[in-house]
Design an enzyme around this catalytic site. Sequence first.
Site, PDB file in Angstrom:
ATOM      1  N   LYS A  51       1.068  14.916  -5.778  1.00  0.00           N
ATOM      2  CA  LYS A  51       0.361  15.911  -4.846  1.00  0.00           C
ATOM      3  C   LYS A  51       1.428  17.020  -4.312  1.00  0.00           C
ATOM      4  O   LYS A  51       1.396  18.050  -4.473  1.00  0.00           O
ATOM      5  CB  LYS A  51      -0.369  15.216  -3.606  1.00  0.00           C
ATOM      6  CG  LYS A  51      -1.547  14.631  -3.940  1.00  0.00           C
ATOM      7  CD  LYS A  51      -2.374  13.902  -3.152  1.00  0.00           C
ATOM      8  CE  LYS A  51      -3.656  12.954  -3.579  1.00  0.00           C
ATOM      9  NZ  LYS A  51      -4.146  12.504  -2.243  1.00  0.00           N
ATOM     10  N   SER A  67       0.902  13.325   0.351  1.00  0.00           N
ATOM     11  CA  SER A  67       0.313  12.061   0.712  1.00  0.00           C
ATOM     12  C   SER A  67      -0.906  11.445   0.297  1.00  0.00           C
ATOM     13  O   SER A  67      -1.688  12.150  -0.263  1.00  0.00           O
ATOM     14  CB  SER A  67       0.202  12.170   2.667  1.00  0.00           C
ATOM     15  OG  SER A  67       0.042  10.991   3.101  1.00  0.00           O
ATOM     16  N   ASP A  68      -1.167  10.206   0.269  1.00  0.00           N
ATOM     17  CA  ASP A  68      -2.019   9.620  -0.401  1.00  0.00           C
ATOM     18  C   ASP A  68      -2.264   8.338   0.352  1.00  0.00           C
ATOM     19  O   ASP A  68      -1.286   7.592   0.893  1.00  0.00           O
ATOM     20  CB  ASP A  68      -2.023   9.100  -1.970  1.00  0.00           C
ATOM     21  CG  ASP A  68      -3.267   8.639  -2.241  1.00  0.00           C
ATOM     22  OD1 ASP A  68      -4.225   9.621  -2.779  1.00  0.00           O
ATOM     23  OD2 ASP A  68      -3.455   7.656  -2.688  1.00  0.00           O
ATOM     24  N   GLN A  69      -3.479   7.582   0.320  1.00  0.00           N
ATOM     25  CA  GLN A  69      -3.724   6.361   1.412  1.00  0.00           C
ATOM     26  C   GLN A  69      -4.758   5.870   0.562  1.00  0.00           C
ATOM     27  O   GLN A  69      -5.769   6.156  -0.030  1.00  0.00           O
ATOM     28  CB  GLN A  69      -4.251   6.884   2.694  1.00  0.00           C
ATOM     29  CG  GLN A  69      -4.497   5.673   3.491  1.00  0.00           C
ATOM     30  CD  GLN A  69      -4.826   5.685   4.997  1.00  0.00           C
ATOM     31  OE1 GLN A  69      -5.906   6.379   5.024  1.00  0.00           O
ATOM     32  NE2 GLN A  69      -4.231   5.732   5.843  1.00  0.00           N
ATOM     33  N   GLY A 104       1.137   6.517   1.146  1.00  0.00           N
ATOM     34  CA  GLY A 104       2.180   7.303   0.509  1.00  0.00           C
ATOM     35  C   GLY A 104       2.623   8.524   0.962  1.00  0.00           C
ATOM     36  O   GLY A 104       1.737   9.189   1.332  1.00  0.00           O
TER      37      GLY A 104
END
Length: 198
Positions: A51, A67-69, A104
């Site tokens: 991203k 960011s990622d979750q 992340g």
Amino acid sequence: MELILASTSRYRAALLERLGLPFATVAPEVDETPRPGEAPQDLVRRLAIAKARAGAQRCPGALVIGSDQLAALDDEVLGKPGTEARAREQLARLSGRSVTFLTGLCLLDSQQEQVEVVETPVRFRTLTEQQIADYVAREQPLDCAGAFKSEGLGIALFEALGGSDPNALIGLPLIALTTMLMNAGSPVLGADPAEAVP
């Protein structure tokens, strides 16, 4: 240096606003499909980097946040439910159990790529079917990994939560991000660490 949040998440944007820095958002348009056998920690790390890189392609020369979750129940990944039925199903599975939320984070500029995965363990209360239905109807957590909003009524679903940054559970670990911004020469508080009060 222009600050870009490579995310369409209103939750992440609201968190980033807390730091008081001007920023713009772009849609990263990244395929979030897990790779075969990919561990949850590796998945959020890879997607946060992807991203940030996608945002950097659209905004060359900017400082870009990706960011990622996801929620990891044992080794299974729980994503965004999308529907009320799936939200109720997720919460029923989480009832009385512990789950780890992985967030992340990647901060990318022309000089470096800083990456971290922040873990937030959560213990859910034992919930009745009616409690789950009432919660989902009231808060509509359909676009949230794990089917809850910890910044809202979702906090009532928990017995306990751990971790180093409560913001990570909402989707953007601000403590880690503040450190990354400082490392990139863009301190949130504007002070040179060498001049800090001991």
